[in-house]
Design a protein around this motif. Structure first.
Motif, PDB file in Angstrom:
ATOM      1  N   UNK A 104       0.853  -1.120   0.204  1.00  0.00           N
ATOM      2  CA  UNK A 104       0.017   0.120  -0.053  1.00  0.00           C
ATOM      3  C   UNK A 104       0.739   1.098   0.024  1.00  0.00           C
ATOM      4  N   UNK A 105       1.928   1.229   0.852  1.00  0.00           N
ATOM      5  CA  UNK A 105       2.872   2.493   0.800  1.00  0.00           C
ATOM      6  C   UNK A 105       3.880   2.453  -0.409  1.00  0.00           C
ATOM      7  N   UNK A 106       4.194   1.351  -0.828  1.00  0.00           N
ATOM      8  CA  UNK A 106       5.111   1.376  -2.139  1.00  0.00           C
ATOM      9  C   UNK A 106       4.790   0.517  -3.289  1.00  0.00           C
ATOM     10  N   UNK A 107       3.805   0.755  -4.132  1.00  0.00           N
ATOM     11  CA  UNK A 107       3.383  -0.016  -5.042  1.00  0.00           C
ATOM     12  C   UNK A 107       4.416  -0.119  -6.125  1.00  0.00           C
ATOM     13  N   UNK A 108       4.936  -1.451  -5.842  1.00  0.00           N
ATOM     14  CA  UNK A 108       6.052  -1.828  -6.876  1.00  0.00           C
ATOM     15  C   UNK A 108       6.096  -3.157  -7.183  1.00  0.00           C
ATOM     16  N   UNK A 109       6.933  -3.616  -8.186  1.00  0.00           N
ATOM     17  CA  UNK A 109       6.968  -4.931  -8.642  1.00  0.00           C
ATOM     18  C   UNK A 109       7.747  -6.045  -7.056  1.00  0.00           C
ATOM     19  N   UNK A 110       8.681  -5.369  -6.453  1.00  0.00           N
ATOM     20  CA  UNK A 110       9.144  -6.010  -5.382  1.00  0.00           C
ATOM     21  C   UNK A 110       8.126  -6.205  -4.429  1.00  0.00           C
ATOM     22  N   UNK A 111       7.151  -5.128  -4.089  1.00  0.00           N
ATOM     23  CA  UNK A 111       6.174  -5.368  -3.192  1.00  0.00           C
ATOM     24  C   UNK A 111       5.271  -6.674  -3.556  1.00  0.00           C
ATOM     25  N   UNK A 112       4.801  -6.582  -4.565  1.00  0.00           N
ATOM     26  CA  UNK A 112       4.089  -7.628  -5.222  1.00  0.00           C
ATOM     27  C   UNK A 112       4.887  -8.995  -4.860  1.00  0.00           C
ATOM     28  N   UNK A 113       5.850  -9.157  -5.192  1.00  0.00           N
ATOM     29  CA  UNK A 113       6.705 -10.439  -5.094  1.00  0.00           C
ATOM     30  C   UNK A 113       6.661 -10.639  -3.455  1.00  0.00           C
ATOM     31  N   UNK A 114       7.005  -9.610  -2.660  1.00  0.00           N
ATOM     32  CA  UNK A 114       6.912  -9.856  -1.047  1.00  0.00           C
ATOM     33  C   UNK A 114       5.567 -10.445  -0.648  1.00  0.00           C
ATOM     34  N   UNK A 115       4.452  -9.950  -1.360  1.00  0.00           N
ATOM     35  CA  UNK A 115       3.120 -10.265  -0.865  1.00  0.00           C
ATOM     36  C   UNK A 115       3.145 -11.746  -1.284  1.00  0.00           C
ATOM     37  N   UNK A 116       3.363 -12.017  -2.470  1.00  0.00           N
ATOM     38  CA  UNK A 116       3.196 -13.478  -2.916  1.00  0.00           C
ATOM     39  C   UNK A 116       3.870 -14.312  -2.296  1.00  0.00           C
ATOM     40  N   UNK A 117       5.346 -13.918  -1.435  1.00  0.00           N
ATOM     41  CA  UNK A 117       6.026 -14.929  -0.751  1.00  0.00           C
ATOM     42  C   UNK A 117       5.137 -15.226   0.453  1.00  0.00           C
ATOM     43  N   UNK A 118       4.953 -14.165   1.227  1.00  0.00           N
ATOM     44  CA  UNK A 118       4.098 -14.400   2.223  1.00  0.00           C
ATOM     45  C   UNK A 118       2.717 -15.050   1.917  1.00  0.00           C
ATOM     46  N   UNK A 119       2.067 -14.977   1.105  1.00  0.00           N
ATOM     47  CA  UNK A 119       0.677 -15.651   0.783  1.00  0.00           C
ATOM     48  C   UNK A 119       1.354 -17.072   0.614  1.00  0.00           C
ATOM     49  N   UNK A 120       1.952 -17.496  -0.176  1.00  0.00           N
ATOM     50  CA  UNK A 120       2.580 -18.749  -0.439  1.00  0.00           C
ATOM     51  C   UNK A 120       3.068 -19.421   0.911  1.00  0.00           C
ATOM     52  N   UNK A 121       3.723 -18.947   1.853  1.00  0.00           N
ATOM     53  CA  UNK A 121       4.156 -19.471   2.867  1.00  0.00           C
ATOM     54  C   UNK A 121       3.207 -19.725   3.887  1.00  0.00           C
ATOM     55  N   UNK A 122       1.914 -18.751   3.731  1.00  0.00           N
ATOM     56  CA  UNK A 122       0.604 -18.863   4.748  1.00  0.00           C
ATOM     57  C   UNK A 122       0.052 -20.263   3.963  1.00  0.00           C
ATOM     58  N   UNK A 123      -0.110 -20.518   2.682  1.00  0.00           N
ATOM     59  CA  UNK A 123      -0.831 -21.387   2.252  1.00  0.00           C
ATOM     60  C   UNK A 123      -0.061 -22.746   2.554  1.00  0.00           C
ATOM     61  N   UNK A 124       1.170 -22.942   2.582  1.00  0.00           N
ATOM     62  CA  UNK A 124       2.005 -23.893   2.792  1.00  0.00           C
ATOM     63  C   UNK A 124       1.843 -24.265   4.084  1.00  0.00           C
ATOM     64  N   UNK A 125       2.331 -23.517   4.821  1.00  0.00           N
ATOM     65  CA  UNK A 125       2.095 -24.070   6.362  1.00  0.00           C
ATOM     66  C   UNK A 125       0.544 -24.350   6.852  1.00  0.00           C
ATOM     67  N   UNK A 126      -0.332 -23.682   6.288  1.00  0.00           N
ATOM     68  CA  UNK A 126      -1.711 -23.812   6.647  1.00  0.00           C
ATOM     69  C   UNK A 126      -1.919 -25.387   6.292  1.00  0.00           C
ATOM     70  N   UNK A 127      -1.579 -25.672   5.074  1.00  0.00           N
ATOM     71  CA  UNK A 127      -1.838 -27.080   4.626  1.00  0.00           C
ATOM     72  C   UNK A 127      -1.103 -28.335   5.562  1.00  0.00           C
ATOM     73  N   UNK A 128       0.118 -27.938   6.037  1.00  0.00           N
ATOM     74  CA  UNK A 128       0.828 -28.884   6.736  1.00  0.00           C
ATOM     75  C   UNK A 128      -0.157 -28.707   8.190  1.00  0.00           C
ATOM     76  N   UNK A 129      -0.314 -27.804   8.863  1.00  0.00           N
ATOM     77  CA  UNK A 129      -1.143 -27.877  10.196  1.00  0.00           C
ATOM     78  C   UNK A 129      -2.471 -28.523   9.963  1.00  0.00           C
ATOM     79  N   UNK A 130      -3.128 -28.370   8.949  1.00  0.00           N
ATOM     80  CA  UNK A 130      -4.327 -28.826   8.751  1.00  0.00           C
ATOM     81  C   UNK A 130      -4.028 -30.637   8.396  1.00  0.00           C
ATOM     82  N   UNK A 131      -3.016 -30.927   8.097  1.00  0.00           N
ATOM     83  CA  UNK A 131      -2.782 -32.341   7.785  1.00  0.00           C
ATOM     84  C   UNK A 131      -2.402 -33.006   9.242  1.00  0.00           C
ATOM     85  N   UNK A 132      -1.604 -32.336   9.922  1.00  0.00           N
ATOM     86  CA  UNK A 132      -1.139 -32.663  11.426  1.00  0.00           C
ATOM     87  C   UNK A 132      -2.501 -32.777  12.217  1.00  0.00           C
ATOM     88  N   UNK A 133      -3.365 -31.833  11.979  1.00  0.00           N
ATOM     89  CA  UNK A 133      -4.676 -32.041  12.920  1.00  0.00           C
ATOM     90  C   UNK A 133      -5.509 -33.189  12.466  1.00  0.00           C
TER      91      UNK A 133
END
Length: 504
Positions: free
Chosen positions: A18-47
């Protein structure tokens, strides 16, 4: 615990976007979303897998109620496995794209197709791990499963390693300290997030697809897939996660704060100058009228002096001083008017040596006795308005020399140096003056601010230089230590065109 850490990173990355609309910020958001999806899947599987002690489950899910809700989510093993696949394969892709975006290695900058090629393996893996296709391949060719799993593990590790090496190389190649500090925040954030990812990246989706098969533990997965770990094992694992998560969040917040402070300072300066523009226009008009009246008064005084001579030498000396003051005020008024009025800057390819020469010539005319040592790469080209950019550099050189004289170091030269720094061609103006305190550094670019005698300095030079450099799509930064001197950095967008010059 992991949800909290990654959630905090996700929120911070959204703030950056929101503060810095750039390609790098989009990549950073993509990394965080990917990591969230990845770990969410693992924790669901553990449960859903179950078989752990109450203490461990409480440690992972905070409460039995949350664990129960996650356990009874209506998701098949195929859906959970593909959720893990999406996060597992997209994170290294976004990290690699981020590294390629930041890398200044010429071979990579000249080949933008590398970014598209980097997506080939993640895309192929996501297609290959589609549950129906994967099951059909493994059923038809049982021996292919270990090959697919091993190949996927190798390329995700390779992507993370190569990306971090590129980012580290970029960090070590930066020579300007404030640029290095800012990039260090980015590198630490990427490294910390990758540390969390590497703890779990051994989790292959096939271990979820074939959970009920005897060979579901054939690959590298974490301890919770192999045996029931102890509480101490989980505590150690989570401590590592917390350390990486805190480092990542802190670095991301620091990077966000730096950008926010820069934008805020720019807004404040713009508002102050809007007020100054109105006041300056009125001031210029009124002072010119007064000075014209003073000129008429001078004429009358000279006429009177021609009629009588009570103390002619003294009166004429006073009149000469009045005349000099009037001319100085007129000159300052014109300078102020040129500064506040709208300017048209025309950017054309200009040799860096030409810019330096214009600044050096103007500086020599004002201070013939001043010493300056120039080390400028005359083969470099920048997009610039030669007159205006030369004026900006001249203003910085003037300030540098006056600072050295103030510090009693007029026997030492100021320095004008050029260098290439990432995406910028940089001109440095260094002095060995008294330096500028941190509190003053926040004010020196404000219009009409000056720490000098206000009768001789109106405090518009640095603001004037800053506006010219911004009109060239560049930045003006300062680094200073009280008692050691000051360096101003004129950072202009890099132009790869080189000019051929003859002579030494």
């Amino acid at each position: 615990m992991l949800f909290v850490l990654i959630g905090a990173m996700l929120i911070a990355s959204i703030c950056v976007l929101l503060l810095r609309k750039s390609t790098e910020s989009l990549y950073l958001l993509g990394m965080c979303c990917s990591l969230m999806v990845f770990l969410s899947g693992i924790l669901i599987f553990i449960a859903k897998k179950g078989g752990y002690s109450k203490d461990i489950l409480q440690f992972l899910y905070f409460s039995p109620g949350l664990k129960t809700r996650v356990q009874y989510l209506y998701l098949t093993l195929g859906q959970i496995g593909y959720m893990i696949a999406v996060g597992r394969f997209l994170y290294p892709l976004f990290l690699m794209e981020m590294a390629l975006q930041y890398s200044m290695i010429p071979a990579l900058r000249k080949r933008p197709a590398m970014k598209r090629l980097a997506a080939a393996l993640p895309a192929a893996s996501l297609i290959l791990y589609l549950p129906p296709l994967y099951r059909r391949l493994v059923t038809s060719w049982p021996g292919i499963q270990p090959v697919i799993v091993q190949a996927a593990y190798i390329w995700v590790i390779a992507y993370v390693a190569i990306a971090l090496i590129l980012l580290l190389n970029e960090l070590l190649s930066i020579t300007i300290s404030f640029c290095r500090r800012q990039f260090a925040c980015i590198f630490v954030c990427m490294a910390a997030m990758s540390g969390i990812y590497l703890l779990y990246c051994g989790q292959d989706p096939s271990q979820v697809y074939h959970f009920y098969s005897y060979d579901y533990i054939f690959s590298k997965g974490l301890g919770y897939l192999q045996y029931a770990p102890t509480m101490a094992g989980y505590v150690t694992l989570v401590i590592v996660n917390v350390i990486c998560g805190v480092l990542g969040i802190a670095s991301l917040l620091r990077y966000t704060q730096d950008n926010l402070m820069t934008d805020r300072e720019e807004t404040v300066l713009r508002r102050k100058f809007d007020v100054a523009r109105t006041g300056a226009s009125v001031f210029v008009h009124s002072i010119k009228n007064q000075l014209l009246a003073n000129r008429v008064l001078e004429k009358h005084i000279y006429q009177e002096l021609d009629r009588e001579t009570p103390d002619l030498a003294r009166i004429r000396d006073c009149v000469d001083q009045l005349h000099g003051n009037n001319e100085l005020l007129l000159e300052r008024s014109e300078e102020l008017y040129r500064t506040v009025k709208s300017k048209s800057v025309k950017l054309t390819p200009v040799g860096l040596g030409e810019v330096a020469q214009v600044a050096l010539d103007r500086f020599a005319r004002k201070y013939p006795e001043a010493k300056c040592r120039a080390q400028v790469d005359c083969t470099r080209t920048v997009m610039a308005d030669l007159n205006y950019l030369g004026e900006a550099v001249y203003n910085l050189m003037t300030n540098a020399w006056e600072a050295q004289v103030e510090a009693g170091r007029a026997d030492r030269p100021i320095r004008l140096i050029s260098r290439q720094e990432r995406l910028y061609t940089v001109l440095e103006v260094r002095d060995e003056g008294p330096g500028i305190s941190r509190s003053q550094q926040k004010k020196i670019f404000e219009p009409f601010y000056s720490s000098k005698n206000s009768n001789h300095s109106w405090g518009m030079g640095l603001y004037h230089a800053r506006m010219i450099i911004k009109a060239h799509l560049g930045m003006l930064r300062v680094e200073s230590r009280p008692g050691e001197g000051t360096t101003f950095f004129v950072m202009l967008p890099r132009c790869d065109t080189r000019r051929t010059v003859n002579g030494g």
